[in-house]
Write a protein that holds these residues in place. Sequence first.
Motif, PDB file in Angstrom:
ATOM      1  N   ASP A 238       0.839  -1.202   0.000  1.00 42.42           N
ATOM      2  CA  ASP A 238       0.000   0.000   0.000  1.00 42.42           C
ATOM      3  C   ASP A 238       0.877   1.256   0.000  1.00 42.42           C
ATOM      4  O   ASP A 238       0.642   2.211  -0.749  1.00 42.42           O
ATOM      5  N   ARG A 239       1.936   1.221   0.830  1.00 41.04           N
ATOM      6  CA  ARG A 239       2.840   2.373   0.942  1.00 41.04           C
ATOM      7  C   ARG A 239       3.506   2.696  -0.401  1.00 41.04           C
ATOM      8  O   ARG A 239       3.845   3.830  -0.688  1.00 41.04           O
ATOM      9  N   CYS A 240       3.688   1.671  -1.223  1.00 41.82           N
ATOM     10  CA  CYS A 240       4.297   1.896  -2.545  1.00 41.82           C
ATOM     11  C   CYS A 240       3.250   2.339  -3.568  1.00 41.82           C
ATOM     12  O   CYS A 240       3.545   2.449  -4.766  1.00 41.82           O
ATOM     13  N   GLY A 241       2.026   2.543  -3.125  1.00 45.72           N
ATOM     14  CA  GLY A 241       0.973   3.052  -4.014  1.00 45.72           C
ATOM     15  C   GLY A 241       0.524   2.053  -5.066  1.00 45.72           C
ATOM     16  O   GLY A 241       0.104   2.441  -6.160  1.00 45.72           O
ATOM     17  N   LEU A 242       0.598   0.759  -4.731  1.00 46.52           N
ATOM     18  CA  LEU A 242       0.310  -0.247  -5.763  1.00 46.52           C
ATOM     19  C   LEU A 242      -1.136  -0.751  -5.766  1.00 46.52           C
ATOM     20  O   LEU A 242      -1.525  -1.491  -6.675  1.00 46.52           O
ATOM     21  N   LYS A 243      -1.931  -0.364  -4.784  1.00 47.44           N
ATOM     22  CA  LYS A 243      -3.330  -0.835  -4.738  1.00 47.44           C
ATOM     23  C   LYS A 243      -4.023  -0.498  -6.056  1.00 47.44           C
ATOM     24  O   LYS A 243      -3.893   0.629  -6.547  1.00 47.44           O
ATOM     25  N   GLY A 244      -4.745  -1.453  -6.610  1.00 45.64           N
ATOM     26  CA  GLY A 244      -5.507  -1.188  -7.837  1.00 45.64           C
ATOM     27  C   GLY A 244      -4.707  -1.420  -9.109  1.00 45.64           C
ATOM     28  O   GLY A 244      -5.278  -1.416 -10.200  1.00 45.64           O
ATOM     29  N   LEU A 245      -3.378  -1.641  -8.998  1.00 47.98           N
ATOM     30  CA  LEU A 245      -2.583  -1.894 -10.213  1.00 47.98           C
ATOM     31  C   LEU A 245      -3.090  -3.178 -10.872  1.00 47.98           C
ATOM     32  O   LEU A 245      -3.336  -4.176 -10.205  1.00 47.98           O
ATOM     33  N   ARG A 246      -3.213  -3.129 -12.210  1.00 52.01           N
ATOM     34  CA  ARG A 246      -3.854  -4.255 -12.895  1.00 52.01           C
ATOM     35  C   ARG A 246      -3.071  -4.672 -14.134  1.00 52.01           C
ATOM     36  O   ARG A 246      -2.576  -3.823 -14.873  1.00 52.01           O
ATOM     37  N   ILE A 247      -2.929  -5.976 -14.326  1.00 55.88           N
ATOM     38  CA  ILE A 247      -2.401  -6.500 -15.592  1.00 55.88           C
ATOM     39  C   ILE A 247      -3.454  -7.473 -16.103  1.00 55.88           C
ATOM     40  O   ILE A 247      -3.753  -8.476 -15.442  1.00 55.88           O
ATOM     41  N   GLY A 248      -4.017  -7.171 -17.262  1.00 56.63           N
ATOM     42  CA  GLY A 248      -5.125  -8.000 -17.758  1.00 56.63           C
ATOM     43  C   GLY A 248      -6.229  -8.013 -16.717  1.00 56.63           C
ATOM     44  O   GLY A 248      -6.656  -6.961 -16.237  1.00 56.63           O
ATOM     45  N   ASP A 249      -6.654  -9.203 -16.321  1.00 56.18           N
ATOM     46  CA  ASP A 249      -7.717  -9.311 -15.312  1.00 56.18           C
ATOM     47  C   ASP A 249      -7.167  -9.578 -13.908  1.00 56.18           C
ATOM     48  O   ASP A 249      -7.933  -9.872 -12.989  1.00 56.18           O
ATOM     49  N   ALA A 250      -5.845  -9.506 -13.745  1.00 59.20           N
ATOM     50  CA  ALA A 250      -5.259  -9.694 -12.406  1.00 59.20           C
ATOM     51  C   ALA A 250      -5.030  -8.321 -11.787  1.00 59.20           C
ATOM     52  O   ALA A 250      -4.376  -7.468 -12.391  1.00 59.20           O
ATOM     53  N   LYS A 254      -8.105  -3.378  -4.251  1.00 58.84           N
ATOM     54  CA  LYS A 254      -8.186  -2.000  -3.745  1.00 58.84           C
ATOM     55  C   LYS A 254      -8.514  -2.033  -2.254  1.00 58.84           C
ATOM     56  O   LYS A 254      -8.334  -1.059  -1.546  1.00 58.84           O
ATOM     57  N   ARG A 255      -9.014  -3.171  -1.786  1.00 61.89           N
ATOM     58  CA  ARG A 255      -9.432  -3.279  -0.390  1.00 61.89           C
ATOM     59  C   ARG A 255      -8.297  -3.739   0.519  1.00 61.89           C
ATOM     60  O   ARG A 255      -8.150  -3.260   1.629  1.00 61.89           O
ATOM     61  N   HIS A 256      -7.515  -4.714   0.042  1.00 60.36           N
ATOM     62  CA  HIS A 256      -6.457  -5.314   0.860  1.00 60.36           C
ATOM     63  C   HIS A 256      -5.261  -5.521  -0.064  1.00 60.36           C
ATOM     64  O   HIS A 256      -5.282  -6.388  -0.939  1.00 60.36           O
ATOM     65  N   ALA A 257      -4.213  -4.712   0.119  1.00 61.38           N
ATOM     66  CA  ALA A 257      -3.114  -4.683  -0.856  1.00 61.38           C
ATOM     67  C   ALA A 257      -2.361  -6.001  -0.971  1.00 61.38           C
ATOM     68  O   ALA A 257      -1.652  -6.217  -1.952  1.00 61.38           O
TER      69      ALA A 257
END
Length: 301
Positions: A238-250, A254-257
Amino acid sequence: MLSEDLKKIRDLQVREDVPLLPLTSFRIGGPAHLFLVPGSLKALEQTISYLSNRYIPYKVLGRGSNLLISDKGVKIVMSLAALNSIHSSPRGHFLKTVSVGAGCRLDSFVSWSIRNGLSGLENLSGIPASIGGAIAMNAGTNKFSMSEAIEAVQFTGPDGSCWLRRDRLQFDYRSLRLPDRAIISAARIQLCKADPDRIRRRVKRVMLKRRATQPAGEPSAGCIFRNPPGDSAGRLIDRCGLKGLRIGDAEISKRHANFIVNCGKASALQVVDLLKIIRERVQKETGIKLVPEVSVWGMET
Ligand SMILES: Cc1cc2nc3c(=O)[nH]c(=O)nc-3n(C[C@H](O)[C@H](O)[C@H](O)COP(=O)(O)OP(=O)(O)OC[C@H]3O[C@@H](n4cnc5c(N)ncnc54)[C@H](O)[C@@H]3O)c2cc1C
């Protein structure tokens, strides 16, 4: 040839080209070329002995809740789902030892315990697992882990089955060191007598907390990385701002990093690519090397 030989083992179901995707919580993965379901301990012993003596590798499937399986699938998978019996010892007024097959689902076991007024595993309620998988992964929360309820574990390997008591088992954070070439076939779990309504209330509290903190209803394999000592993998990601990052359908939930969710038709390769990005970013920004908690079959991470 292999399949024909295995079909000679009594009480062993041998199926070919079985899709594994519906058998995993991630809904990802190709087929098992051979899918083996022993219906008795003897069939399990004979199967392991046959495979091990010929150095034929195989994978053990529990409830499939901590697995990332290659899109190409794997050669041989053994499911212990049919070894799911539960027996309570008649001895003991307050403490009871219950023997349970490795293929029994953890939630079925908790329901059985409630019906029988036995307390002990409520803190693990809601963890999707088989008993064997929960022991192999030493499943748990920050309050309690599977190892704490174990009296003994039965292992089955090429030379048959044997019980090892708790003090001879090497449990660690989310792991158990298995004896060479052996798998878990059953366990003895220690529970204590309690009022069923109190156990039920405790289970409800644990489930409510779980629903409030974890992505519900989206296919995942639970926490994807182990927590590093004294920290939380989710907090670092979360601290690295990665929540929500997506590749294809993976997607990184957003709720639990620390959850990667399958938003549709994610492939194993897409998840592996996300894992690489997370590890690199977290290491670059915090200096901490994250270690996957998910068991990966048929691929490098
Ligand atoms: C929504 C969700 C929430 C989760 N929450 C938690 C949580 O709070 N805490 C937690 O610890 N985990 C959690 N998990 C992860 C998962 O539930 C646990 O790791 C569980 O113990 C996996 O059990 P399983 O039977 O599904 O094992 P599988 O996923 O089938 O297998 C996992 C590994 O164990 C091995 N294995 C399975 N059975 C045996 C056996 N009989 N003998 C030897 N090896 C075996 C497999 O070969 C594999 O390497 C969660 C997963 C999901 C999807």
